[in-house]
Scaffold this motif. Sequence first.
Motif, PDB file in Angstrom:
ATOM      1  N   ALA A   1     -23.075   2.855   7.913  1.00  0.00           N
ATOM      2  CA  ALA A   1     -23.206   4.152   7.252  1.00  0.00           C
ATOM      3  C   ALA A   1     -23.291   5.216   8.342  1.00  0.00           C
ATOM      4  O   ALA A   1     -23.911   4.991   9.389  1.00  0.00           O
ATOM      5  CB  ALA A   1     -24.444   4.199   6.370  1.00  0.00           C
ATOM      6  N   ASP A   2     -22.649   6.350   8.111  1.00  0.00           N
ATOM      7  CA  ASP A   2     -22.644   7.403   9.129  1.00  0.00           C
ATOM      8  C   ASP A   2     -22.631   8.769   8.473  1.00  0.00           C
ATOM      9  O   ASP A   2     -22.225   8.926   7.317  1.00  0.00           O
ATOM     10  CB  ASP A   2     -21.433   7.255  10.050  1.00  0.00           C
ATOM     11  N   TYR A   3     -23.093   9.751   9.234  1.00  0.00           N
ATOM     12  CA  TYR A   3     -23.071  11.136   8.778  1.00  0.00           C
ATOM     13  C   TYR A   3     -22.865  12.027   9.993  1.00  0.00           C
ATOM     14  O   TYR A   3     -23.526  11.860  11.026  1.00  0.00           O
ATOM     15  CB  TYR A   3     -24.367  11.519   8.075  1.00  0.00           C
ATOM     16  N   THR A   4     -21.934  12.962   9.886  1.00  0.00           N
ATOM     17  CA  THR A   4     -21.647  13.895  10.969  1.00  0.00           C
ATOM     18  C   THR A   4     -21.564  15.299  10.387  1.00  0.00           C
ATOM     19  O   THR A   4     -21.060  15.493   9.280  1.00  0.00           O
ATOM     20  CB  THR A   4     -20.327  13.543  11.668  1.00  0.00           C
ATOM     21  N   GLU A   5     -22.047  16.263  11.165  1.00  0.00           N
ATOM     22  CA  GLU A   5     -22.002  17.654  10.723  1.00  0.00           C
ATOM     23  C   GLU A   5     -21.559  18.537  11.869  1.00  0.00           C
ATOM     24  O   GLU A   5     -21.959  18.326  13.022  1.00  0.00           O
ATOM     25  CB  GLU A   5     -23.383  18.083  10.221  1.00  0.00           C
ATOM     26  N   GLN A   6     -20.724  19.511  11.546  1.00  0.00           N
ATOM     27  CA  GLN A   6     -20.338  20.543  12.501  1.00  0.00           C
ATOM     28  C   GLN A   6     -20.590  21.909  11.875  1.00  0.00           C
ATOM     29  O   GLN A   6     -20.316  22.109  10.688  1.00  0.00           O
ATOM     30  CB  GLN A   6     -18.856  20.438  12.877  1.00  0.00           C
TER      31      GLN A   6
ATOM     32  N   PHE B   1     -19.236  15.219   7.105  1.00  0.00           N
ATOM     33  CA  PHE B   1     -18.353  14.060   7.047  1.00  0.00           C
ATOM     34  C   PHE B   1     -19.214  12.812   7.067  1.00  0.00           C
ATOM     35  O   PHE B   1     -20.104  12.679   7.922  1.00  0.00           O
ATOM     36  CB  PHE B   1     -17.431  14.077   8.277  1.00  0.00           C
ATOM     37  N   GLY B   2     -19.020  11.905   6.115  1.00  0.00           N
ATOM     38  CA  GLY B   2     -19.847  10.704   6.112  1.00  0.00           C
ATOM     39  C   GLY B   2     -19.267   9.631   5.221  1.00  0.00           C
ATOM     40  O   GLY B   2     -18.246   9.811   4.560  1.00  0.00           O
TER      41      GLY B   2
ATOM     42  N   TYR C   1     -16.174   3.828   1.482  1.00  0.00           N
ATOM     43  CA  TYR C   1     -16.233   5.127   0.803  1.00  0.00           C
ATOM     44  C   TYR C   1     -16.379   6.193   1.879  1.00  0.00           C
ATOM     45  O   TYR C   1     -17.169   6.047   2.819  1.00  0.00           O
ATOM     46  CB  TYR C   1     -17.426   5.189  -0.149  1.00  0.00           C
ATOM     47  N   ARG C   2     -15.594   7.261   1.775  1.00  0.00           N
ATOM     48  CA  ARG C   2     -15.674   8.369   2.723  1.00  0.00           C
ATOM     49  C   ARG C   2     -15.742   9.693   1.969  1.00  0.00           C
ATOM     50  O   ARG C   2     -15.154   9.842   0.887  1.00  0.00           O
ATOM     51  CB  ARG C   2     -14.430   8.429   3.643  1.00  0.00           C
ATOM     52  N   LYS C   3     -16.446  10.660   2.555  1.00  0.00           N
ATOM     53  CA  LYS C   3     -16.479  12.015   2.010  1.00  0.00           C
ATOM     54  C   LYS C   3     -16.258  13.010   3.133  1.00  0.00           C
ATOM     55  O   LYS C   3     -16.603  12.751   4.290  1.00  0.00           O
ATOM     56  CB  LYS C   3     -17.812  12.299   1.322  1.00  0.00           C
ATOM     57  N   TRP C   4     -15.662  14.129   2.776  1.00  0.00           N
ATOM     58  CA  TRP C   4     -15.469  15.225   3.732  1.00  0.00           C
ATOM     59  C   TRP C   4     -15.593  16.530   2.973  1.00  0.00           C
ATOM     60  O   TRP C   4     -14.832  16.800   2.041  1.00  0.00           O
ATOM     61  CB  TRP C   4     -14.104  15.127   4.405  1.00  0.00           C
ATOM     62  N   ASP C   5     -16.561  17.355   3.361  1.00  0.00           N
ATOM     63  CA  ASP C   5     -16.754  18.676   2.785  1.00  0.00           C
ATOM     64  C   ASP C   5     -16.448  19.717   3.853  1.00  0.00           C
ATOM     65  O   ASP C   5     -16.963  19.646   4.978  1.00  0.00           O
ATOM     66  CB  ASP C   5     -18.194  18.852   2.290  1.00  0.00           C
ATOM     67  N   TRP C   6     -15.646  20.690   3.488  1.00  0.00           N
ATOM     68  CA  TRP C   6     -15.128  21.676   4.437  1.00  0.00           C
ATOM     69  C   TRP C   6     -15.425  23.072   3.896  1.00  0.00           C
ATOM     70  O   TRP C   6     -15.014  23.424   2.790  1.00  0.00           O
ATOM     71  CB  TRP C   6     -13.633  21.455   4.611  1.00  0.00           C
TER      72      TRP C   6
END
Length: 805
Positions: free
Chosen positions: A259-264, A321-322, A343-348
């Motif tokens: 499981a991962d989570y990244t934020e910019q 992104f996670g 499962y992947r998600k990306w919010d922009w």
Amino acid sequence: MRGLRNNGESLGYSALLALIVAGSTSTAHAAESDADTNASADSQIESVTVTARRREEAVQDVPLAVSVLNADTIEQTGTINVGRLTQLQPSVQFYSSNPRNSSVNIRGLGTPFGLTNDGIEPGVGIYIDQVYYNRNATATFDFLDVERVEILRGPQGTLYGKNTTAGAVNITSRKPTFTPEARVELTRGNYDYIQSKASVSGPLIGETLAGRLSASYTSRDGTIYNTATGQHINELDNRGVKGQLLWQASRDFKVTFSADYTEQDPIGYGQVWAKTGSTQRALNRQYDALAAASGNYQPPSFNPFDRLTDLDSPLTAIQQFGGASALAEWNIGSGQLTSVSAYRKWDWGPSNDRDFIGLPITTVSANPSKQRQYSQELRYADSGDKIDYVVGLYGFYQTVDTSGVQEQGPLASRWLLSGANANDPTILNGLRSENDIGLKNTSVAAFGQLTWHITDDLRLQPGLRVNYDKKEGKYIATVTNATNTPLTSAQRGVLAPQSYEPEFDDTNISGDFTVSYDLADDVLAYVTYARSFKSGGINLSGLPLDANNQPITAVETVDPEKTNHFEAGLKTQLFSQSLTLNLSAFWTDIDDYQATVTNSQANVIRGYLANAEQVRVRGVELELSARPLDNLNVFLNGAYTDHEYVKFPDAPCPPELSGGTAASAANPPSAPGTPGGFSPPSCDISGQWLPGVSKVALSYGFEYDLPLNALGPEGGAYFAFDGSYRSKFSSNPSRSIYTDVSGYSLANFRAGARFGDGWNVYGWVRNAFGKDYFEFLSTQSGSTGLVVAQLGDPRTYGLTVNKSF
């Protein structure tokens, strides 16, 4: 989170990451340093293991053009993400005006150059721990606890989840271990650059359950100063965390949960004024005259490398992104069954200044987007005396929801309209388009590849893939004006209301066939033919308009790309394996190439998709690495790429032929750059360059190690250099005299010391000679003649300290 940008809190975050490691050091065993990062008396080049063919094997035994970067190369060269691979891998191209509008190409192919359209697939697949990431925005995220990166060049559809017609970037993370270990790294540099990384791994329940936790943080001030807001823009502000659990249920069955989570959240991305050029718009409607009529406007500098801009619209580029995945591996019989569920998600959440200057022309431009993707892959692989094979099934489902907004400001009439309308700011001021965009993308496939060992030296390798794709979309543009009255024709010509629901579905069969032969113990030759398809698509950025400002529904969908690929290669290790020399030659023809284009409407800010009839890319590549002395490693990678539109007779015209009165039999097209001239409705660009590709690209470097017993066992000092060169390339879909980017070279140095107890300390400088260069050039919409630039990084330098426990 923006509070983390101040020095004290940034350093505090770095210290927090270090604490992940600190608690484990009392029990962690001192790990051995990697062989290729220490001085050694052995002059052989260490063998590298890859999984390019979905099984572990030495890279020199794979009949495929594949390059490998290990963790030490990635970390010490500052290759923090996929986008930075271009400085080490000449065949990789990366361009980004912001994360959503990013292009990752291999050998010039992959994603149409220009603004992103959600309705098509990338042609270069990015895979992290066997999970396909559908968005090119992945290329902007920091690598997190990576073990190696494999770059596979050429079609890979018979083994990889999506039909990757141009290649794949296969990223493998470090896995949980039953032997306790930990790593920590801290970096400080100019522009207030701070990067910290930490990871810890070890057993949780005996020899049954192991875990790994990794985290990273990167921060850097922007390299461009915005005089309108008093802020530095194009900064870095990234943070990420990843956790893994390895369940070793039995000797034959294990599952890795991730499981991962990244934020910019940087202030970016912005461009700078670069130059102007003449178009065929009326002279009083070109940039110089428009700027003079807008209060004698001038940019803060006419030298782009002063790194000044005056963008007056908010700049944000928030990404979240996670995801999670389960990788199950089960030894059954003589082979292994692999299941990859993800499962992947990306919010922009962006905001851009799409007129590129400090005037209120387009005051709002934002297309926030949310993507969700689900994928499932099943593979069975077996190796025997005569037959090796991999067979599998793949399923993928994706949804994308975008709520776009564009609003025109008080100077929009002046810049976008003509005649008396140009002097009436009320016509366009407050004109607003709210866009509701959606995509449902389904893909299923069955694939397989077989290797038949006819003799110990001769092998035949056929591969096959059957693929079904379906895309359903919607595009609804609701346009209103400031007075809430019916739209005029002038307003519709700038922002047109549209509503359509495109659909596409198709089944295709891809295949490849490779013959490989061992000419000697360390000399492998191979030839390959591949027939592949890149899925067709739908236009989800609005349709072009006809002469009556009505959407042209005939271009709702885009045909699949059809690729014929030929390749021959030679992989050698010579002089007792102290020199590796690999050569490959390729020829790729693509019918119905998917290209991003625009039409002649002054309002076009986002491009739409079309098919070029045929393009061709061909070339040769060289990879050389050698250890001429026990303590000296050198490398040279090179690519020569010949590329062109073989047939594209109805392409959009370049800026110098756009913006004029429509040409006719009585009024033929004027010479390029004739103010007030006649513009053709389209241009034949057959024989011209593809965008974004240099004919010649090189990377080269060396590292010299000096053993020093005083620093402990296997300790020593080292000095390293790596450089890159790219020749001129076009940065416009139709080549323009205004948007060719000149070739440039970059040089990076580092020097440091490794200690026997696991410490490594080194200083580094990147773009050491302060080369001023453009990453790409683009033009302002409306044929005004303004050219803006995305700038490459200036000279940066810093100090890195890391330790393995």
